[in-house]
Scaffold this active site. Structure first.
Site, PDB file in Angstrom:
ATOM      1  N   THR A 152      -9.491   1.433   7.991  1.00 12.26           N
ATOM      2  CA  THR A 152      -9.717   1.211   9.419  1.00 12.26           C
ATOM      3  C   THR A 152     -10.518   2.354  10.011  1.00 12.26           C
ATOM      4  O   THR A 152     -11.511   2.153  10.700  1.00 12.26           O
ATOM      5  CB  THR A 152      -8.377   1.184  10.186  1.00 12.26           C
ATOM      6  OG1 THR A 152      -7.439   0.462   9.437  1.00 12.26           O
ATOM      7  CG2 THR A 152      -8.553   0.574  11.545  1.00 12.26           C
ATOM      8  N   SER A 153     -10.049   3.568   9.763  1.00  8.81           N
ATOM      9  CA  SER A 153     -10.717   4.700  10.395  1.00  8.81           C
ATOM     10  C   SER A 153     -12.141   4.820   9.878  1.00  8.81           C
ATOM     11  O   SER A 153     -13.037   5.241  10.615  1.00  8.81           O
ATOM     12  CB  SER A 153      -9.938   5.985  10.160  1.00  8.81           C
ATOM     13  OG  SER A 153      -9.924   6.313   8.801  1.00  8.81           O
ATOM     14  N   HIS A 182       0.833  -1.201   0.000  1.00 12.00           N
ATOM     15  CA  HIS A 182       0.000   0.000   0.000  1.00 12.00           C
ATOM     16  C   HIS A 182       0.855   1.233   0.000  1.00 12.00           C
ATOM     17  O   HIS A 182       0.443   2.297   0.411  1.00 12.00           O
ATOM     18  CB  HIS A 182      -0.902   0.035   1.226  1.00 12.00           C
ATOM     19  CG  HIS A 182      -1.787  -1.144   1.298  1.00 12.00           C
ATOM     20  ND1 HIS A 182      -1.471  -2.260   2.022  1.00 12.00           N
ATOM     21  CD2 HIS A 182      -2.958  -1.395   0.694  1.00 12.00           C
ATOM     22  CE1 HIS A 182      -2.424  -3.153   1.873  1.00 12.00           C
ATOM     23  NE2 HIS A 182      -3.333  -2.662   1.074  1.00 12.00           N
ATOM     24  N   GLY A 221      -0.752   6.538   3.775  1.00 11.66           N
ATOM     25  CA  GLY A 221      -0.982   7.865   3.212  1.00 11.66           C
ATOM     26  C   GLY A 221      -2.404   8.193   2.823  1.00 11.66           C
ATOM     27  O   GLY A 221      -2.651   9.214   2.179  1.00 11.66           O
ATOM     28  N   GLY A 229     -12.344  -1.706  17.716  1.00 13.29           N
ATOM     29  CA  GLY A 229     -10.936  -1.644  17.298  1.00 13.29           C
ATOM     30  C   GLY A 229     -10.009  -2.380  18.250  1.00 13.29           C
ATOM     31  O   GLY A 229      -8.918  -2.785  17.872  1.00 13.29           O
ATOM     32  N   GLY A 269      -9.505   9.183   3.217  1.00 11.65           N
ATOM     33  CA  GLY A 269     -10.551   8.397   3.877  1.00 11.65           C
ATOM     34  C   GLY A 269     -11.492   9.285   4.678  1.00 11.65           C
ATOM     35  O   GLY A 269     -12.717   9.107   4.643  1.00 11.65           O
ATOM     36  N   ARG A 301      -1.913  -0.275  10.287  1.00 12.73           N
ATOM     37  CA  ARG A 301      -0.902  -0.407   9.242  1.00 12.73           C
ATOM     38  C   ARG A 301       0.460   0.051   9.716  1.00 12.73           C
ATOM     39  O   ARG A 301       1.474  -0.411   9.248  1.00 12.73           O
ATOM     40  CB  ARG A 301      -1.317   0.456   8.060  1.00 12.73           C
ATOM     41  CG  ARG A 301      -2.471  -0.168   7.349  1.00 12.73           C
ATOM     42  CD  ARG A 301      -2.303  -0.055   5.879  1.00 12.73           C
ATOM     43  NE  ARG A 301      -3.268  -0.939   5.276  1.00 12.73           N
ATOM     44  CZ  ARG A 301      -4.264  -0.527   4.520  1.00 12.73           C
ATOM     45  NH1 ARG A 301      -4.394   0.740   4.244  1.00 12.73           N
ATOM     46  NH2 ARG A 301      -5.093  -1.383   4.031  1.00 12.73           N
TER      47      ARG A 301
HETATM   48  P1  ADP Z   1      -5.934   2.480   7.212  1.00 13.24           P
HETATM   49  O1  ADP Z   1      -5.038   2.196   8.366  1.00 13.24           O
HETATM   50  O2  ADP Z   1      -6.849   1.360   6.884  1.00 13.24           O
HETATM   51  O3  ADP Z   1      -5.194   3.044   6.051  1.00 13.24           O
HETATM   52  P2  ADP Z   1      -6.697   5.190   7.874  1.00 13.24           P
HETATM   53  O4  ADP Z   1      -5.388   5.600   7.298  1.00 13.24           O
HETATM   54  O5  ADP Z   1      -7.888   5.930   7.375  1.00 13.24           O
HETATM   55  O6  ADP Z   1      -6.932   3.643   7.731  1.00 13.24           O
HETATM   56  O7  ADP Z   1      -6.684   5.392   9.437  1.00 13.24           O
HETATM   57  C1  ADP Z   1      -5.521   5.202  10.184  1.00 13.24           C
HETATM   58  C2  ADP Z   1      -5.843   5.569  11.613  1.00 13.24           C
HETATM   59  O8  ADP Z   1      -6.763   4.657  12.156  1.00 13.24           O
HETATM   60  C3  ADP Z   1      -4.647   5.523  12.517  1.00 13.24           C
HETATM   61  O9  ADP Z   1      -3.932   6.733  12.481  1.00 13.24           O
HETATM   62  C4  ADP Z   1      -5.255   5.250  13.881  1.00 13.24           C
HETATM   63  O10 ADP Z   1      -5.553   6.448  14.566  1.00 13.24           O
HETATM   64  C5  ADP Z   1      -6.572   4.590  13.556  1.00 13.24           C
HETATM   65  N1  ADP Z   1      -6.564   3.186  13.966  1.00 13.24           N
HETATM   66  C6  ADP Z   1      -5.934   2.144  13.403  1.00 13.24           C
HETATM   67  N2  ADP Z   1      -6.203   0.998  14.069  1.00 13.24           N
HETATM   68  C7  ADP Z   1      -7.017   1.349  15.096  1.00 13.24           C
HETATM   69  C8  ADP Z   1      -7.648   0.633  16.187  1.00 13.24           C
HETATM   70  N3  ADP Z   1      -7.506  -0.683  16.327  1.00 13.24           N
HETATM   71  N4  ADP Z   1      -8.411   1.331  17.047  1.00 13.24           N
HETATM   72  C9  ADP Z   1      -8.569   2.659  16.918  1.00 13.24           C
HETATM   73  N5  ADP Z   1      -8.009   3.381  15.935  1.00 13.24           N
HETATM   74  C10 ADP Z   1      -7.241   2.738  15.036  1.00 13.24           C
HETATM   75 MG    MG Z   2      -4.084   4.773   6.104  1.00 12.45          MG
END
Ligand code: ADP
Ligand code: MG
Length: 571
Positions: A442-443, A217, A397, A484, A402, A539
Site C-alpha cells: 500500500t505505502s 501475511h 511487518g 488512498g 517496503g 491491513r
Molecule cells: P501494506 O499495508 O500493503 O503491508 P505497508 O506496510 O508498506 O503496506 O504500509 C502500511 C502503511 O500504509 C500504514 O501504516 C498506513 O500508514 C499506510 N496506509 C494504508 N492504507 C492507507 C490509505 N488508504 N491511505 C493512506 N495511507 C495508508
Molecule cells: Mg505492511
C-alpha cells in the site's frame, strides 16, 4: 526460518525464476511475473491472478490450461506493482479482455486498480474480482469486504474452468463472483512466519495457545485460545464455517460442498489428515456431501505454523467447474483434452522511456532531487527495523522493507534519469514509478503516486523556485488522499500528512526548508498520537484493536522523511 537463500532482496524473484525453469512446458517468465508458455485461442478472456510472493502455490503455481493465464509476482507478502500487473496482462491477454483476480487487500486493490485504469485507456476490457473468503475479517453482511485467504484456489479454479469451457468475459466474471460469494474460510496459527533473511518471526504465538482467525501475511489472529486436540481444532473450524451455511433447497444449493484443508507452512500432511478425518465425520453428521476434497498446501504463508479450512457451497454449475480438469505446476486434476498447444512466440517488453530535453536550470534542480532521494534512502535504511516492528503489531511487518525497497528504487531511477540528461519533472516522474515498482504494498503505491504528482509541479525547461517545492510537497500529499481515500482518524500516514500540509501552508513565507522543518515537527507529534487510535484502514483494519498503543508505521515514516527533507533543504 528460511535456510536457503542467496540474498533476501532477490529471494522472491529467484524463486519465480526457478519455478519457471522447473516447468518450461507450462510457464514462461515475462517482465513482472509469469505467463503460460503456450498460446491461447484468440478472443479467449485471460485470467490474471496475483499477489505477493511467499504464498506458493498461490499464485504463479496456478498458471496453466484450466486455470490462470498469467501471474504478476510481488515481493514477499507485498502486492505486485501496477507496472508488473500491466506487463503480465500485456503478455497474457489475447483479445478477449482480462479478469484480474486477487485477494482483497489494500495494496493489491491499489496496484491492480492502477494497472486496470491504464489498460482500459488502451482499449482492453478489464474486470476486477477480489477474493474475500476470510470470515474472521468482517461480518457476513459485508462478505465482499472481507480479506482473501485460501478461497483464492476455488475462485480461480472455477473462473479458469469456465474460460476453458468457452465462457466470454461477462460470463467468466459472473462465475468468479458467484464462486467468491459461495466460499468461506477460517484459519488458525500456532507460530508466526519469518521473512527470508530475518532471524525472528513476524509474530509469536504463546506456547500452548493459538491465534484464531489468522491472516496469510503473518497478520496475527483476531483472538487467542488454548490449543486443543486435533479433533477440537476440527470442530472449531467446522462450527465457525457452518454458521454461515446458506439455506438448503434455495438457489440450487442442496448440501454439496467443496472442502479445502490448507496447511500454511509447517503443519505437516499427516497432521492435516488427522484433522481432516474429524472434519469429514462432522460434515457427514450435518448431512453434507463432500465434493472432491483437497488436503494439502494451497495458500501458504512461508513457514507459518497454521492451517485453514475452506468450504464452497456448490450448486450444479459451480460443482461442474470445480471438478473440471486443470494442468498447472501445483494443481493438476483430470486430463485436459488433447489439443494442439503451440508454444508462444516471444514476450511483450515495456522497453525504454524517452527522456525529454531539459534546460540547464532544470537539470541542476534534478541533481538536488537525487540528493534528497539519496537522503530518503538513508533514513529508510536506518529505520527499517523499527518500522517493520511497528507494522508487525497489527499489520504484516513489511513496512520497513517496503520503504527501503521503494526509496532505493526511486533514488536509483532518479540518478539514471539525471545521468541521461533529465530535468526535474521527468526525474521525479521516473522516481515515482520506480518507488511503486520496487516497493509494492500500500505505502509503495501511495509514495509512488506522491512522487509522480510532486513531479508534475516541476518543469523540464525552467528551474524551480522555493514556492515550487512547497507546491510539489502539497501535490504529493493530495495524491495520497485521492488515491488512498483515507481520512484523518483512520490511523494511516494521512494522520501525519494532513496536519503537516496545514502547518506548511501556515509556516511558508520565503524559504521552503525551515517551513518544512517546522511542519515536520507537527507531523512527528501527530504520528505519535496515532498510538491512541484504532486502525480502520489497510491491513491493520482487521486487527484494529491490537494497534492501540502503537503508532501507525506509515505516519511515522512520513514524519521521518519530511524531517530529512527540511534538514536537507535548509543546509
Ligand atoms: P501494506 O499495508 O500493503 O503491508 P505497508 O506496510 O508498506 O503496506 O504500509 C502500511 C502503511 O500504509 C500504514 O501504516 C498506513 O500508514 C499506510 N496506509 C494504508 N492504507 C492507507 C490509505 N488508504 N491511505 C493512506 N495511507 C495508508
Ligand atoms: Mg505492511
Amino acid at each position: 526460518m528460511t535456510y536457503l537463500l542467496n540474498s533476501p532482496d532477490d529471494f522472491a524473484e529467484e524463486a519465480v525464476r526457478g519455478l519457471v525453469a522447473s516447468h518450461p512446458d507450462l510457464l514462461v517468465e515475462v517482465p513482472g511475473g509469469v505467463a503460460r508458455s503456450t498460446q491461447t485461442p484468440a478472443g479467449q478472456p485471460a485470467l490474471v491472478i496475483g499477489g505477493g510472493s511467499g504464498h506458493y502455490p498461490a499464485f504463479a503455481g496456478w498458471v496453466g490450461p484450466g486455470m490462470g493465464h498469467g501471474a504478476p509476482c510481488g515481493k514477499i507478502f507485498s502486492s505486485p506493482s501496477a507496472s508488473e500487473v500491466y506487463s503480465v496482462v500485456r503478455n497474457a491477454e489475447n483479445g478477449g479482455g482480462v479478469i484480474l483476480g486477487f485477494g482483497n487487500y489494500a495494496g493489491d486493490v491499489l496496484h491492480f486498480g492502477l494497472a486496470a485504469e491504464k489498460l482500459r485507456h488502451e482499449g482492453i476490457d478489464v474486470r476486477i474480482v477480489t477474493v474475500s473468503d476470510d470470515i474472521a475479517s468482517n461480518t457476513s453482511e459485508n462478505h465482499r469486504d472481507r480479506r482473501g485467504v485460501a478461497g483464492d484456489l476455488p475462485v480461480f479454479k472455477i473462473a479458469g474452468a469456465a474460460i476453458e469451457a468457452g465462457a466470454d468475459l461477462d460470463e467468466a466474471e459472473r462465475l468468479a463472483w458467484k464462486a467468491n460469494d459461495a466460499t468461506r474460510s477460517f484459519g488458525l496459527a500456532f507460530e508466526g512466519c519469518t521473512l527470508p533473511g530475518s532471524d525472528d518471526p513476524l509474530f509469536h504465538v504463546e506456547k500452548g495457545s493459538m491465534g484464531v482467525g489468522l491472516g496469510i501475511h503473518g497478520e496475527p489472529g483476531v483472538r487467542d485460545a488454548d490449543i486443543g486436540s486435533a479433533a477440537d481444532i476440527a470442530d472449531l473450524l467446522v462450527d465457525e464455517l457452518l454458521a454461515e451455511e446458506p439455506p438448503r433447497g434455495e438457489d440450487g444449493y442442496d448440501g454439496r460442498v467443496a472442502v479445502i484443508l490448507n496447511g500454511l507452512g509447517t503443519v505437516k500432511y499427516e497432521e492435516l489428515f488427522v484433522v481432516y478425518g474429524r472434519i469429514a465425520e462432522r460434515l457427514e453428521q450435518r448431512g453434507l456431501t463432500v465434493v472432491r476434497p483437497e488436503v494439502g498446501e494451497f495458500v501458504t504463508s512461508l513457514d507459518m505454523a497454521g492451517l485453514s479450512l475452506t468450504l464452497v457451497f456448490l450448486d450444479d454449475e459451480l460443482e461442474k467447474l470445480w471438478l473440471a480438469p486443470a494442468e498447472t505446476p501445483a494443481y493438476r486434476r483430470g486430463s485436459m483434452p488433447v489439443v494442439d498447444r503451440a508454444p508462444r512466440t516471444g514476450t511483450w517488453d515495456p522497453g525504454k522511456t524517452e527522456i525529454p530535453d531539459a534546460s540547464e536550470d532544470s537539470r541542476t534542480c534534478a541533481q538536488k532531487i537525487v540528493a534528497v532521494l539519496e537522503r530518503f534512502r538513508q533514513v529508510c535504511a536506518d529505520n527499517e527495523g523499527e518500522l517493520g516492528r511497528l507494522d508487525a503489531v497489527a499489520g504484516d511487518g513489511d513496512h520497513g522493507q517496503g520503504m527501503v525497497f521503494g526509496s532505493r528504487g526511486a533514488a536509483g531511477a532518479a540518478r539514471t534519469a539525471v545521468d541521461q540528461g533529465a530535468g526535474a519533472r521527468t526525474t521525479l516522474l521516473m522516481a515515482g514509478e520506480a518507488w511503486a515498482d520496487a516497493a509494492g504494498g500500500t505505502s509503495g503505491a501511495l509514495w509512488g503516486a506522491a512522487l509522480t504528482s510532486a513531479g508534475g509541479e516541476f518543469s523540464d525547461t525552467e528551474g524551480a523556485e522555493e514556492r515550487s517545492v512547497v507546491d510539489a510537497v502539497t501535490a504529493g500529499i493530495d495524491a495520497v488522499l485521492r488515491l488512498g481515500g483515507a481520512e484523518p482518524g483512520d490511523k494511516t500516514m494521512v494522520d501525519a500528512a494532513v496536519p503537516f500540509r496545514d502547518a506548511l501552508t501556515d509556516a511558508f513565507d520565503t524559504d521552503a526548508g525551515p517551513a518544512i522543518t517546522a511542519a515536520a515537527r507537527v507531523a512527528h507529534d501527530a504520528a505519535a498520537k496515532t498510538a491512541d487510535i484504532t486502525a480502520r484502514l489497510g491491513r491493520a483494519r482487521v486487527l484494529g484493536e491490537k494497534s492501540v498503543g502503537t503508532p501507525d508505521p506509515g505516519a511515522l515514516s512520513f514524519a521521518l522523511l519530511m524531517t530529512a527533507l527540511g534538514e536537507h533543504l535548509t543546509r
